[in-house]
Design an enzyme around this catalytic site. Structure first.
Site, short mmCIF file in Angstrom:
data_model
loop_
_atom_site.label_atom_id
_atom_site.label_comp_id
_atom_site.label_asym_id
_atom_site.label_seq_id
_atom_site.Cartn_x
_atom_site.Cartn_y
_atom_site.Cartn_z
N HIS A 1 1.32 -1.02 -0.10
CA HIS A 1 -0.04 0.04 0.16
C HIS A 1 1.19 1.57 0.11
CE1 HIS A 1 -4.17 -2.66 1.62
NE2 HIS A 1 -2.58 -3.17 2.34
N GLU B 1 10.45 8.79 -17.41
CA GLU B 1 8.75 9.57 -17.51
C GLU B 1 7.83 9.01 -18.49
OE1 GLU B 1 8.14 14.10 -15.08
OE2 GLU B 1 10.10 13.49 -15.26
#
Ligand code: ARG
Length: 446
Positions: A140, A275
């Protein structure tokens, strides 16, 4: 019509495959006596010349000639005259384009395989260097348990290993040769399909059903499924590097060669290559969707819609190649800030599970109860703003008297990772074992 019909602007990329398949077809026509030895020789000589021309000058783009098949044939007619017209005996552009495209896709699969093994080698090298480097492991995106950086990097080795196995199965699926299926129904000429299949390297011989052969684009989709899955893996790795390069993390410094500066903020170094790897995954998935949607409603056999099969495959292949190369450079040359990673691993009570495991092992407490006791210790440490192993023994014993001073040895991040020595676990000894096996599989000498 000229403009909507032409595929030469993109299918000229198939010129090598087109000439190779035409040569195989011509030789077969000569051998079976369907055309004369003389015409066969003239055709082969002409195709050799065209091959040399295209290699030096590129492929001319005349929209009236529609595609690479007509472009080659019309040049052949200019070079050798009427004999050129005999090359198209017992074939159609439908079986021709399927054959050319399969040959092209097979090449793309194997060049991706080579690029992926270079990436795996970079990963394995860095994993070997960092078999002992401790970092926080997350679930998480919350600190969960300490892991080793080598273990984390080897997780990606496994993903790319699965991608390579998808390459192998995709290559098997395209190993039957469509040539000789002609337009859709086969041909009345006494052709030898085994001969062309063998010359072109199709290990499964000729395709068994001519209707399927000219309308099958599963092989192109298989390439795109592989490329999409691989792009997802690359994108996840890119995302982690981007996150780790961000100042609050500070786990990694990206190589200058694969970063850019900002035009306005002098202090900035942006992980643009990572990216773009993340971004390109979106485009590759888009290519896959495009071809699936093109194919989904087509009746047998060939329909012109299928001409649209090539741009998405070419685009995805170009992007994938770039992404793998960029990622290989990033992994090989980035600097991991192991000190910072280790500090981060000490935050967030990452060794709480080790305390619970210690209570189970040394004090024979059932795990659920140990979990509860550990919760109380974490709460106390949190309230005091200190790490678990900074709690005094008295404080721990006040929570549960069965705790003794040996517990401290279990609470360091190093002992935490060393303890996880189950097969496939994060312990340095396990990572070293997996790295050694991977190096062997990749043929890296030790
Ligand atoms: N340019 C076409 C393509 O790429 C070649 C096949 C044309 N076949 C036909 N029957 N018009 O699909």
């Amino acid at each position: 019509m000229r403009e909507i019909n032409a595929s030469i602007p993109f299918d000229k990329a198939l010129w090598r495959q087109d000439i190779r398949a035409s040569k195989a077809h011509a030789r077969m026509l000569g051998k079976t006596g369907i055309i004369s030895e003389k015409d066969c020789a003239a055709i082969l000589e002409g195709l050799d010349k065209i091959e040399a021309e295209f290699a030096t000058n590129g492929v001319p783009e005349d929209w009236d000639l529609e595609d690479i098949h007509m472009t080659t044939e019309s040049r052949l007619a200019e070079l050798i005259g009427p004999a050129a017209g005999r090359l198209h005996t017992a074939r159609s552009r439908n079986d021709q384009v399927a054959t050319d495209f399969k040959l092209w896709v097979d090449g793309a699969l194997w060049s991706a395989q080579a690029a992926l093994s270079a990436l795996q080698q970079a990963l394995v090298t860095r994993a070997g260097e960092h078999a002992d480097s401790v970092m926080p492991g997350f679930t998480h995106l919350q600190t969960a348990q300490p892991v080793t950086l080598g273990h984390h990097l080897m997780a990606y080795y496994e993903m790319f290993e699965r991608d390579i196995s998808r390459i192998c199965s995709a290559s098997v699926h395209l190993s039957a040769c469509p040539l000789g299926s002609a337009a859709l129904a086969g041909t009345g000429f006494p052709i030898d399909r085994d001969m062309t299949a063998e010359e072109l390297g199709f290990s499964n011989g000729p395709t068994r059903n001519s209707l399927d052969a000219v309308s099958d684009r599963d092989f192109a989709l298989d390439y795109l499924f592989f490329a999409s899955q691989c792009a997802l893996h690359l994108s996840r790795l890119a995302e982690e590097l981007i996150l780790w390069a961000s100042q609050p993390f500070g786990f990694v410094k990206m190589p200058d060669t694969l970063s850019t500066g900002s035009s306005i903020m002098p202090q900035k170094k942006n992980p643009d290559a990572a990216e773009l790897v993340r971004g390109h995954a979106g485009r590759i998935i888009g290519c896959t969707t495009a071809l699936m949607v093109t194919m989904k409603g087509l009746p047998l056999a060939y329909s012109k819609d299928m001409q649209d099969d090539k741009p998405p495959v070419f685009e995805a292949a170009g992007l994938l190649e770039l992404c793998i190369a960029a990622m290989t450079g990033m992994i090989a040359d980035c600097h991991f800030n192991t000190e910072r990673m280790r500090q981060a691993a000490e935050l967030g009570y990452a060794t709480a599970t080790d305390l619970a495991d210690w209570l189970v092992r040394e004090a024979d407490i059932p795990f659920r109860e140990a979990h509860h006791i550990t919760g109380a210790a974490v709460k106390l440490a949190e309230r005091k703003g200190i790490a678990l192993d900074e709690l005094a023994l008295d404080e721990l014993r006040a929570i549960d008297s069965r705790i003794d001073e040996r517990v401290y040895a279990a609470l360091s991040v190093e002992s935490s990772v060393a303890a996880r020595a189950s097969y496939g676990g994060t312990a340095p000894e396990q990572v070293r074992m997996q790295v050694a096996a991977a190096r062997k599989a990749l043929g890296m000498e030790d």
